[in-house]
Each structure stands twice: as structure tokens, then as C-alpha cells.
Design a protein around this motif. Structure first.
Motif, PDB file in Angstrom:
ATOM      1  N   THR A 121     129.927 -27.742  29.561  1.00  0.00           N
ATOM      2  CA  THR A 121     128.678 -27.780  30.311  1.00  0.00           C
ATOM      3  C   THR A 121     128.690 -26.876  31.538  1.00  0.00           C
ATOM      4  OG1 THR A 121     129.469 -29.708  31.556  1.00  0.00           O
ATOM      5  CG2 THR A 121     128.194 -30.128  29.557  1.00  0.00           C
ATOM      6  N   GLU A 122     129.887 -26.503  32.004  1.00  0.00           N
ATOM      7  CA  GLU A 122     129.984 -25.672  33.201  1.00  0.00           C
ATOM      8  C   GLU A 122     131.322 -24.953  33.207  1.00  0.00           C
ATOM      9  OE1 GLU A 122     129.575 -26.184  38.093  1.00  0.00           O
ATOM     10  OE2 GLU A 122     129.938 -27.934  36.808  1.00  0.00           O
ATOM     11  N   GLU A 123     131.316 -23.683  33.584  1.00  0.00           N
ATOM     12  CA  GLU A 123     132.548 -22.918  33.732  1.00  0.00           C
ATOM     13  C   GLU A 123     132.824 -22.673  35.202  1.00  0.00           C
ATOM     14  OE1 GLU A 123     134.797 -18.782  32.322  1.00  0.00           O
ATOM     15  OE2 GLU A 123     132.676 -19.110  31.816  1.00  0.00           O
ATOM     16  N   LEU A 124     133.948 -23.210  35.699  1.00  0.00           N
ATOM     17  CA  LEU A 124     134.403 -22.957  37.050  1.00  0.00           C
ATOM     18  C   LEU A 124     135.497 -21.895  37.012  1.00  0.00           C
ATOM     19  CD1 LEU A 124     134.507 -26.680  38.253  1.00  0.00           C
ATOM     20  CD2 LEU A 124     132.632 -25.034  38.422  1.00  0.00           C
ATOM     21  N   ASP A 125     136.063 -21.556  38.153  1.00  0.00           N
ATOM     22  CA  ASP A 125     137.036 -20.469  38.190  1.00  0.00           C
ATOM     23  C   ASP A 125     138.268 -20.752  37.341  1.00  0.00           C
ATOM     24  OD1 ASP A 125     135.481 -18.932  39.842  1.00  0.00           O
ATOM     25  OD2 ASP A 125     136.461 -19.589  41.689  1.00  0.00           O
ATOM     26  N   TYR A 126     138.739 -22.024  37.354  1.00  0.00           N
ATOM     27  CA  TYR A 126     140.012 -22.331  36.699  1.00  0.00           C
ATOM     28  C   TYR A 126     139.911 -23.443  35.660  1.00  0.00           C
ATOM     29  CZ  TYR A 126     141.684 -19.673  40.694  1.00  0.00           C
ATOM     30  OH  TYR A 126     141.877 -18.693  41.640  1.00  0.00           O
ATOM     31  N   ILE A 127     138.698 -23.936  35.412  1.00  0.00           N
ATOM     32  CA  ILE A 127     138.547 -25.048  34.477  1.00  0.00           C
ATOM     33  C   ILE A 127     137.095 -25.123  34.015  1.00  0.00           C
ATOM     34  CG2 ILE A 127     137.997 -26.785  36.238  1.00  0.00           C
ATOM     35  CD1 ILE A 127     139.829 -28.729  34.707  1.00  0.00           C
ATOM     36  N   ARG A 129     133.987 -27.745  32.587  1.00  0.00           N
ATOM     37  CA  ARG A 129     133.531 -29.126  32.510  1.00  0.00           C
ATOM     38  C   ARG A 129     132.924 -29.332  31.127  1.00  0.00           C
ATOM     39  NH1 ARG A 129     136.382 -30.868  36.734  1.00  0.00           N
ATOM     40  NH2 ARG A 129     135.718 -29.966  38.699  1.00  0.00           N
ATOM     41  N   GLY A 130     133.265 -30.455  30.486  1.00  0.00           N
ATOM     42  CA  GLY A 130     132.778 -30.699  29.138  1.00  0.00           C
ATOM     43  C   GLY A 130     132.008 -31.998  29.032  1.00  0.00           C
ATOM     44  N   ASN A 131     131.214 -32.126  27.957  1.00  0.00           N
ATOM     45  CA  ASN A 131     130.491 -33.380  27.772  1.00  0.00           C
ATOM     46  C   ASN A 131     131.447 -34.476  27.302  1.00  0.00           C
ATOM     47  OD1 ASN A 131     130.608 -33.487  24.799  1.00  0.00           O
ATOM     48  ND2 ASN A 131     129.191 -31.764  24.846  1.00  0.00           N
ATOM     49  N   PRO A 132     131.150 -35.752  27.558  1.00  0.00           N
ATOM     50  CA  PRO A 132     132.121 -36.825  27.285  1.00  0.00           C
ATOM     51  C   PRO A 132     132.380 -37.095  25.818  1.00  0.00           C
ATOM     52  CG  PRO A 132     130.028 -37.730  28.066  1.00  0.00           C
ATOM     53  CD  PRO A 132     129.947 -36.245  28.245  1.00  0.00           C
TER      54      PRO A 132
END
Length: 445
Positions: A121-127, A129-132
Motif C-alpha cells: 500500500t505504500e513504499e517508504l525508503d527502506y520498507i 507497507r502491506g495490506n493485512p
């Protein structure tokens, strides 16, 4: 044995058509006719939702064939954990599932692709985020005589290969190629399993590469025991090889030999957080390189990590005993860390010819240890000793060596630091730093 091509059951290898019904029909027919091989043919890409493997069936992926996980939630009919038991992970779906089967296999030179980025759901610099609910790639529960051979698993959105309550498992020569920024995309998770052999695999995972578990949702299956891991090459954003942290039952009779670990946030790890015990574990002939990746991931480049800490205020943590490390070479930003919150939780630990070279390679601040998961998630701030021991009994260091280089300036500590350790035995211990006055230093109280 009979061979069944999924093309004969209406499968379409265009990468868009949902082939779950066609593949399931081939598996069911093969099973009903006494067993055989269900072929995923090359050079096609077959998209699919959940499929259920059956006894006496080998799912065989030809070289050049890809079985691709559907990105749609409604295409997943099974969960990786019992949905009737309340737990945050009960939402987790599964792509390929088997329950209470005997003599089954996944093999071949093709690819099973989890299409992980479709579930983020979201791309950060080092990780990411995914849906549950994002699906595990493969989950077998309560199965016996299980084989995985030479197949490639890639882009898992969650655990790649989860085995719960399984017995007599042989995993040989598989590749697991996951995105190092995807959380929870473990490589191989034997969970409450017995008599498991993992050999000659290459695993890249954004979480633990090989992790032995005793998860509370499958506690009906008892201890994890009689496990061998040999000849694997591993890269992890968390632990390369881990026992725990889910540890509601015992782990025993485990051998890890001749593995090469590189670019990992932590290498060899025993993390006891629950009531189970860990005993009779042998690590040998391993080459380790660690580095810090990002503080959001568990681990601070510890080469060897043994901890016994209650998960929360209600937990009574078990014991770790009879653990040995023989002929281990370690190079990285942290060394050996042994820590129990209370005495008498860790005992009978042997380090024999363990060589530690401390070197700074990342931009992240050094001199830390990571105790997660535990209540409050505390961290210890240290200056990177080669061996740090706290609240352990009967610890032996035989012909062990510690070295620092100039990159560790500001983080050089005693080669050995010990607190609350009873029966500490040193034989041929050698610790030399590149700074004056740091030869064979030891801090022992």
C-alpha cells in the motif's frame, strides 16, 4: 505415474485468466485416480487464485513456466491460520494450500510468483507497507512425506513457505527470491514440525530466511524437533536463521551446518519470548557477514544472538540450554550477544573457534543491541564488544578471537563483556583491537 497437463483442463497461459478452477480440476482428478503429476507447462504464465494440493500429487512446474498469484482478495478461498481462532494473523490468505495430506510435492525448474508489489500500500525508503490479508505463497498444515525440489519461489507478499504440524519434510535446492523491502516475507517457516531436512537452498528475504516457529495458532501440533539445515546461502533484512520468536512449545535436536550468510541484519538467532524451551542445537561451519539495514527492521547486525525475554508481563519465558557454535567466522557491525532478563534462563553455551571481526559498513549509528519483541521494546546501548554475555550460566569460549578495524573507531569495547555469568570458562581467548590499550580486555562482574 499418470501425468496431467493443466491445459487439458481449460487453463490459459495468458497471465490474465484466473486458472484456479482448471488447476484444481487437474489436481482433484490426479488425486482421485491414485496420484501422479500435475504439470504447469512452459513457456506460459498462469495466473490463479487459491489452489489446494492433495495427497499423492506432485505439482510440477516446467522450466520457463510461471504460476502467478492473483492480486484480487476474492480469488483467495483459504487462510494460512485457522480463521476461527482470534489473532491478528488470522486474516492472512494463502495461495497454495494443503491440509492433512500424505506424499505430496512441488517440484520442477519453473517459478511460483507471489506478485508481492500488488499487495503493498505504500513504499517508504527502506520498507513497504502491506495490506493485512496479503497472501502467504504456500502453506501446508498437518501433512507428512512432503517434498519441495528445485522450484523457484519469488516475490512472496507474506511468508513464502509455511509448514505447520508437518512431518518428514525434504526441501532440496529451491530458490526463494523476495524483495528485501517487503515485510514478513519469510523464506521457510517450519512451525511445530518434525523431521525436516533443508539443504542446498538459496534464499533472499525481507524478513527471516529460515525460521523455526511454534506459533500459538497451531499449538495442537506440539514441539518443533529433529531439524537439519545444510549448505544454504542466505541474505536477510532480518535474521538469516532464527529459532523463535513464536515459542509456545519446545524446540530440540536442531543442526545448522555449512551455511553462508551475507548482507544480513542479523545472522544466527535464538529468540525465546514464550513458555517453550530450546535445547540441543548445533551451529557449525558457517561464514557470516552482517550489516545494519534500517532501524525499523529487527536486528542490529548481531552475528550470533541468543535472548530469553518475556514477551509481556503475563509471559513466563522458558529456558535455552545445550547450544553450541563450532567453527563460525563472523564479520560485521556487531558480534556475539547472549542476554536473559533473569538468571537461569540460558545455560550450557559453547563457543568453539568462533572468530569475530568488527567493521563498520552502514551509515546507521553503532553500539546498539535490539531486544524486540518484548514489552516496551527496550534497547541496550553498548560500544560493540566482541562477546557480550548477561545472565547466563556455564558458558565456554574455546579458541575464540575478536578483532576490530579502524572503521569501528568510537565503538571499541572490551573483547569480552560479561555480567551475571556463572561458570564462565575461557581457553585460548584472543581479543586485539586496532587502538592502543585494547589487547585481551575483559569486563567481567
Amino acid at each position: 505415474m499418470a501425468v496431467y497437463s493443466i491445459l487439458d483442463f481449460g487453463a490459459k497461459g495468458d497471465g490474465n485468466f484466473n486458472n484456479a478452477q482448471a488447476i484444481q480440476s487437474a489436481i482433484d482428478t490426479c488425486h482421485q485416480n491414485g496420484g501422479g503429476t500435475v504439470v504447469i507447462p512452459s513457456p506460459h504464465i498462469f495466473l490463479s487464485g487459491s489452489i489446494v494440493l492433495k495427497s499423492l500429487v506432485e505439482l510440477h512446474l516446467e522450466r520457463g513456466a510461471t504460476l502467478l498469484a492473483s492480486p484480487n482478495s476474492e480469488d483467495y478461498t483459504h487462510t494460512a491460520f485457522p480463521p476461527e481462532r482470534t489473532h491478528p494473523e488470522s486474516q492472512k490468505k494463502v495461495f497454495i494450500y494443503a491440509l492433512n495430506c500424505k506424499n505430496l510435492a512441488i517440484a520442477g525448474s519453473g517459478v511460483i510468483d507471489g506478485d508481492a508489489h500488488k499487495f503493498m500500500t505504500e513504499e517508504l525508503d527502506y520498507i513497504y507497507r502491506g495490506n493485512p490479508w496479503r497472501p502467504a505463497l504456500i502453506c501446508f498444515v498437518g501433512c507428512t512425506q512432503v517434498n519441495f525440489n528445485t522450484v523457484t519461489l519469488r516475490n512472496a507478499a507474506n511468508w513464502a513457505l509455511h509448514l505447520s504440524g508437518c512431518e518428514d519434510v525434504h526441501i532440496e535446492g529451491i530458490r526463494i527470491l523476495n524483495d528485501l523491502k517487503v515485510p514478513n516475507c519469510d523464506g521457510i517457516d517450519p512451525d511445530h514440525c518434525r523431521n525436516v531436512r533443508i539443504a542446498n537452498c538459496h534464499i533472499e528475504a525481507g524478513d527471516d530466511c529460515i525460521v523455526l516457529k511454534n506459533h500459538p495458532l497451531y499449538d495442537m501440533y506440539g514441539p518443533t524437533e529433529n531439524i537439519t539445515v545444510t549448505g544454504c546461502t542466505l541474505i536477510s533484512t532480518s535474521s538469516a536463521i532464527k529459532i523463535g520468536t513464536e515459542s509456545v512449545d519446545d524446540f530440540r535436536n536442531i543442526v545448522i551446518d555449512s551455511c553462508t550468510i551475507q548482507n544480513s541484519n542479523r545472522a544466527l538467532s535464538i529468540q525465546l519470548r514464550d513458555k517453550g524451551n530450546v535445547e540441543r542445537v548445533r551451529f557449525s561451519n558457517c561464514s557470516i557477514e552482517t550489516r545494519r539495514f534500517y532501524p525499523g527492521w529487527w536486528g542490529t547486525a548481531e552475528a550470533i544472538y541468543i535472548t530469553a525475554i518475556p514477551r509481556n508481563a503475563e509471559t513466563k519465558v522458558g529456558k535455552i540450554s545445550d547450544i553450541s557454535f563450532h567453527h563460525i567466522t563472523c564479520k560485521g557491525e556487531n558480534g556475539v550477544f547472549v542476554y536473559a532478563e533473569d538468571p537461569d534462563r540460558i545455560e550450557e553455551i559453547v563457543f568453539d573457534q568462533v572468530r569475530v571481526e568488527l567493521t563498520k559498513t552502514s551509515k546507521w549509528e553503532g553500539g546498539h543491541y535490539d531486544l524486540r519483541p518484548c514489552e516496551g521494546e527496550p534497547k541496550l546501548s553498548k560500544a560493540s564488544p566482541g562477546f557480550y554475555l548477561q545472565n547466563a550460566n556455564d558458558v565456554s569460549l574455546v579458541n575464540c578471537r575478536v578483532r576490530w578495524n579502524q572503521t569501528m573507531e568510537g565503538h571499541i569495547a572490551p573483547a569480552l563483556e560479561a555480567h551475571g555469568v556463572r561458570k564462565l570458562k575461557l581457553q585460548g581467548f584472543d581479543g586485539i583491537a586496532s587502538a592502543p590499550g585494547k589487547i585481551n580486555d575483559q569486563l567481567i562482574d
